[in-house]
Design a protein around this motif. Structure first.
Motif, PDB file in Angstrom:
ATOM      1  N   TYR A  72       0.834  -1.211   0.000  1.00  0.00           N
ATOM      2  CA  TYR A  72       0.000   0.000   0.000  1.00  0.00           C
ATOM      3  C   TYR A  72       0.866   1.258   0.000  1.00  0.00           C
ATOM      4  N   HIS A  73       1.857   1.274   0.839  1.00  0.00           N
ATOM      5  CA  HIS A  73       2.741   2.443   0.898  1.00  0.00           C
ATOM      6  C   HIS A  73       3.552   2.601  -0.381  1.00  0.00           C
ATOM      7  N   THR A  74       3.855   1.490  -1.027  1.00  0.00           N
ATOM      8  CA  THR A  74       4.552   1.588  -2.315  1.00  0.00           C
ATOM      9  C   THR A  74       3.652   2.281  -3.342  1.00  0.00           C
ATOM     10  N   VAL A  75       2.367   1.931  -3.326  1.00  0.00           N
ATOM     11  CA  VAL A  75       1.436   2.595  -4.247  1.00  0.00           C
ATOM     12  C   VAL A  75       1.342   4.095  -3.915  1.00  0.00           C
ATOM     13  N   LEU A  76       1.342   4.423  -2.629  1.00  0.00           N
ATOM     14  CA  LEU A  76       1.310   5.851  -2.256  1.00  0.00           C
ATOM     15  C   LEU A  76       2.587   6.558  -2.713  1.00  0.00           C
ATOM     16  N   ALA A  77       3.717   5.893  -2.546  1.00  0.00           N
ATOM     17  CA  ALA A  77       4.991   6.493  -2.976  1.00  0.00           C
ATOM     18  C   ALA A  77       4.981   6.717  -4.480  1.00  0.00           C
ATOM     19  N   HIS A  78       4.488   5.716  -5.199  1.00  0.00           N
ATOM     20  CA  HIS A  78       4.363   5.846  -6.656  1.00  0.00           C
ATOM     21  C   HIS A  78       3.504   7.067  -7.000  1.00  0.00           C
ATOM     22  N   ALA A  79       2.357   7.159  -6.339  1.00  0.00           N
ATOM     23  CA  ALA A  79       1.418   8.243  -6.654  1.00  0.00           C
ATOM     24  C   ALA A  79       2.026   9.614  -6.332  1.00  0.00           C
ATOM     25  N   LYS A  80       2.795   9.668  -5.247  1.00  0.00           N
ATOM     26  CA  LYS A  80       3.446  10.954  -4.907  1.00  0.00           C
ATOM     27  C   LYS A  80       4.449  11.353  -5.980  1.00  0.00           C
ATOM     28  N   ALA A  81       5.173  10.364  -6.500  1.00  0.00           N
ATOM     29  CA  ALA A  81       6.146  10.673  -7.555  1.00  0.00           C
ATOM     30  C   ALA A  81       5.425  11.153  -8.813  1.00  0.00           C
ATOM     31  N   VAL A  82       4.319  10.494  -9.146  1.00  0.00           N
ATOM     32  CA  VAL A  82       3.559  10.911 -10.336  1.00  0.00           C
ATOM     33  C   VAL A  82       3.032  12.337 -10.133  1.00  0.00           C
ATOM     34  N   GLY A  84      -7.107   8.081  -0.882  1.00  0.00           N
ATOM     35  CA  GLY A  84      -7.851   7.751  -2.103  1.00  0.00           C
ATOM     36  C   GLY A  84      -7.614   8.776  -3.206  1.00  0.00           C
ATOM     37  N   PHE A  85      -7.560  10.059  -2.822  1.00  0.00           N
ATOM     38  CA  PHE A  85      -7.317  11.117  -3.820  1.00  0.00           C
ATOM     39  C   PHE A  85      -5.915  10.993  -4.394  1.00  0.00           C
ATOM     40  N   LEU A  86      -4.984  10.699  -3.487  1.00  0.00           N
ATOM     41  CA  LEU A  86      -3.596  10.567  -3.926  1.00  0.00           C
ATOM     42  C   LEU A  86      -3.474   9.407  -4.927  1.00  0.00           C
ATOM     43  N   ILE A  87      -4.051   8.270  -4.566  1.00  0.00           N
ATOM     44  CA  ILE A  87      -3.962   7.095  -5.446  1.00  0.00           C
ATOM     45  C   ILE A  87      -4.578   7.405  -6.811  1.00  0.00           C
ATOM     46  N   ALA A  88      -5.670   8.141  -6.798  1.00  0.00           N
ATOM     47  CA  ALA A  88      -6.328   8.504  -8.063  1.00  0.00           C
ATOM     48  C   ALA A  88      -5.413   9.366  -8.934  1.00  0.00           C
ATOM     49  N   GLU A  89      -4.506  10.095  -8.290  1.00  0.00           N
ATOM     50  CA  GLU A  89      -3.584  10.945  -9.064  1.00  0.00           C
ATOM     51  C   GLU A  89      -2.367  10.182  -9.567  1.00  0.00           C
ATOM     52  N   GLY A  90      -2.270   8.912  -9.186  1.00  0.00           N
ATOM     53  CA  GLY A  90      -1.097   8.126  -9.577  1.00  0.00           C
ATOM     54  C   GLY A  90      -1.228   7.432 -10.917  1.00  0.00           C
ATOM     55  N   LYS A  91      -2.236   7.808 -11.697  1.00  0.00           N
ATOM     56  CA  LYS A  91      -2.435   7.133 -12.989  1.00  0.00           C
ATOM     57  C   LYS A  91      -1.271   7.452 -13.932  1.00  0.00           C
ATOM     58  N   ILE A  92      -0.862   6.434 -14.660  1.00  0.00           N
ATOM     59  CA  ILE A  92       0.385   6.537 -15.430  1.00  0.00           C
ATOM     60  C   ILE A  92       0.150   6.856 -16.909  1.00  0.00           C
ATOM     61  N   ASP A  93       1.273   7.210 -17.561  1.00  0.00           N
ATOM     62  CA  ASP A  93       1.253   7.451 -19.010  1.00  0.00           C
ATOM     63  C   ASP A  93       1.693   6.208 -19.780  1.00  0.00           C
ATOM     64  N   LEU A  94       2.507   5.386 -19.131  1.00  0.00           N
ATOM     65  CA  LEU A  94       3.163   4.288 -19.857  1.00  0.00           C
ATOM     66  C   LEU A  94       3.391   3.134 -18.894  1.00  0.00           C
ATOM     67  N   LEU A  95       2.984   1.931 -19.320  1.00  0.00           N
ATOM     68  CA  LEU A  95       3.165   0.748 -18.469  1.00  0.00           C
ATOM     69  C   LEU A  95       4.280  -0.133 -19.029  1.00  0.00           C
ATOM     70  N   GLY A  96       5.256  -0.425 -18.178  1.00  0.00           N
ATOM     71  CA  GLY A  96       6.270  -1.425 -18.547  1.00  0.00           C
ATOM     72  C   GLY A  96       5.802  -2.778 -18.035  1.00  0.00           C
ATOM     73  N   ILE A  97       5.868  -3.775 -18.900  1.00  0.00           N
ATOM     74  CA  ILE A  97       5.403  -5.121 -18.521  1.00  0.00           C
ATOM     75  C   ILE A  97       6.605  -6.065 -18.502  1.00  0.00           C
ATOM     76  N   ASN A  98       6.878  -6.630 -17.335  1.00  0.00           N
ATOM     77  CA  ASN A  98       7.886  -7.693 -17.275  1.00  0.00           C
ATOM     78  C   ASN A  98       7.155  -9.017 -17.332  1.00  0.00           C
ATOM     79  N   TYR A  99       7.502  -9.821 -18.310  1.00  0.00           N
ATOM     80  CA  TYR A  99       6.833 -11.116 -18.423  1.00  0.00           C
ATOM     81  C   TYR A  99       7.855 -12.241 -18.492  1.00  0.00           C
ATOM     82  N   TYR A 100       7.810 -13.103 -17.509  1.00  0.00           N
ATOM     83  CA  TYR A 100       8.691 -14.277 -17.498  1.00  0.00           C
ATOM     84  C   TYR A 100       7.907 -15.570 -17.511  1.00  0.00           C
ATOM     85  N   GLN A 101       6.817 -15.601 -16.737  1.00  0.00           N
ATOM     86  CA  GLN A 101       6.134 -16.877 -16.531  1.00  0.00           C
ATOM     87  C   GLN A 101       4.662 -16.647 -16.204  1.00  0.00           C
ATOM     88  N   PRO A 102       3.839 -17.643 -16.498  1.00  0.00           N
ATOM     89  CA  PRO A 102       2.441 -17.553 -16.078  1.00  0.00           C
ATOM     90  C   PRO A 102       2.310 -18.063 -14.652  1.00  0.00           C
TER      91      PRO A 102
END
Ligand code: BGP
Length: 458
Positions: free
Chosen positions: A191-201, A277-295
């Motif tokens: 959860y805090h990682t998502v908040l940190a992400h949103a603050k950076a955005v 909740g407001f902060l998380i809503a502001e964390g929407k991104i422009d570009l998603l990097g996808i790491n794919y190794y395994q299902p």
């Protein structure tokens, strides 16, 4: 058949600061943990032994050019830039990253920069790491400093690399420091990682910098053993926990309601503050990097949960070993190429077809020396691996998925978390003793593919 890719498709590879640069002033959790428990690391090789990118960056950028990369992702080391995480900025680190960024741009290789790739400064872990909201603020300051220092020349930023991994490794399954097994603490860290992400955005938007900002997620499509409702439900919960716990906040600006309800019913929700909740809503991104190794293949549980056992994601599913699955035996990961297509289709159909690219895909193989022919590793298996994934990626693009590029893990064989140099992933072979670099067959294949923006296959 010829597989041709759209104009300006990003061809490149990914790496990270801690896995390539070598020693620095600021200690990270990895240095600390290795000093205390070297037995946790393959052959007792720790994060000091790298391909010395800190010294050899210029040569390495020449090699990137030789591989016809038009883009390259690495990370900035928070602990190198700000050794105690929150205080003074280290001017030598600023010089280093300036030189790397400028050289990449000069060579026509677009720098993609990650801010946090598993390398928590030890001083920040000492005050609780991601469990402490002060660390969220310290990270936001670090992000702001990076944008101010480098944002004029770096146009593609990623707040985190695979943020679920430190949650799993550090707080559920004991393969990262601090080796805790406690779901509620894991949920707080996530959860805090998502908040940190949103603050950076938020900071990035407020600063009106020139580029775009995103995140890199390891998406593991969850496949049920069968269409039996119990298996389907098991796969749904695995998807909620491991994919949608980050995917939904960063693309939709909110958590899936059923994930929240599930954790609430088991009293595992982290503490929230009214404005989160407001902060998380502001964390929407422009570009998603996808790491794919395994299902991830799952089935419903066959046995009842021990109510005394620690609460774990596996209370809701068991992993399923599908008969006949294709394995990478060195890493113990299933290879399932259509997964890359399924991820893209899911994003297209359920998330509004966001701008995205494959930011990591790769195959770690042990003892590659046995494949040396005339002084070069002939890694045909890696060429097969890449081309098969690219074929599925191509299908996704031809069906309208908004995938803009493909980066391999990795450029030069590098140090891997607990596996050190056991499995090699690089386009370029590293002799750890002499630091000699030799391009593998797959590197040549990739260079040709990038140059032609296409490849041929039967
Ligand atoms: C990803 C990480 C990379 C890299 C890669 C290979 O999860 O982003 O840092 O390490 O996996 O995995 P491993 O090194 O564990 O074999």
């Amino acid at each position: 058949m010829k597989y041709a890719f759209p104009d300006n498709f990003w061809w490149g590879s990914a790496s990270s600061a801690l896995q390539t640069e070598g020693a620095r002033e600021g200690e990270t959790t990895w240095d600390y943990w290795f000093a205390r428990e070297p037995n946790r690391f393959h052959n007792g090789v720790g994060p000091q032994q790298t391909s010395t990118f800190y010294q050899q960056w210029k040569t390495d950028i020449q090699l990137l050019k030789q591989l016809n990369h038009n883009s390259f992702r690495t990370s900035i080391s928070w602990a190198r830039l700000i050794p105690d995480g929150i205080g003074e900025v280290n001017p030598e680190a600023v010089d280093f990253y300036n030189q790397v960024i400028d050289e990449l741009n000069e060579q026509g290789i677009t720098p993609f920069i990650t801010l946090f790739h598993f390398d928590m400064p030890m001083a920040m872990q000492e005050i609780g790491g991601w469990e402490n909201r002060d660390v969220v603020d310290a990270y936001a300051r670090y992000a702001q400093i990076c944008f101010d220092l480098f944002g004029d020349r770096v146009l593609h930023w990623f707040t985190f690399n695979e943020p679920i991994v430190p949650v799993e490794g550090g707080y559920l399954y004991d393969f990262h420091y601090p080796n805790v097994v406690d779901f509620r603490r894991a949920a707080t860290v996530a959860y805090h990682t998502v908040l940190a992400h949103a603050k950076a955005v938020q900071a990035y938007r407020a600063g009106h910098y020139a580029g775009e900002i995103g995140i890199v997620l390891n998406l593991t499509p969850s496949y049920p053993r069968s269409q039996n409702p119990a298996d389907v439900k098991a796969a749904h919960v695995a998807d909620l926990m491991f994919n949608r716990s980050f995917l939904d906040p960063v693309l939709r600006g909110e958590y899936p309601a059923d994930l929240v309800a599930l954790l609430k019913s088991y009293d595992q929700l982290p503490a929230c503050k009214p404005d989160d909740g407001f902060l998380i809503a502001e964390g929407k991104i422009d570009l998603l990097g996808i790491n794919y190794y395994q299902p991830r293949r799952v089935k419903c549980r066959d046995s009842a949960v021990n109510p005394q056992a620690p609460f774990m994601p596996e209370w809701f599913f068991d992993s399923y070993e599908m008969p006949g699955r294709k394995m990478n035996p060195y890493r113990g990961w299933e290879i399932y190429e259509p997964g890359i297509y399924d991820i893209l289709v899911n994003l297209r159909d359920n998330y509004g077809n966001p701008r995205c690219f494959i930011s990591e895909n790769g195959m770690g193989v042990e003892n590659e020396q046995r494949f040396i022919e005339n002084g070069q590793i002939n890694d045909q298996y890696r060429i097969e691996f890449i081309s098969e994934h690219l074929a599925w990626l191509h299908k996704g693009i031809s069906e309208g998925c908004n995938c803009l590029g493909y980066h391999m893990w990795t450029f030069i064989d590098n140090w891997s978390w607990c596996n050190a140099y056991k499995n090699r992933y690089g386009f370029i072979q590293l002799d750890l003793k002499t630091q000699q670099r030799t391009i593998k067959k797959s590197g040549e294949w990739f260079a040709a593919t990038a140059l032609n923006n296409s490849f041929d296959r039967e």
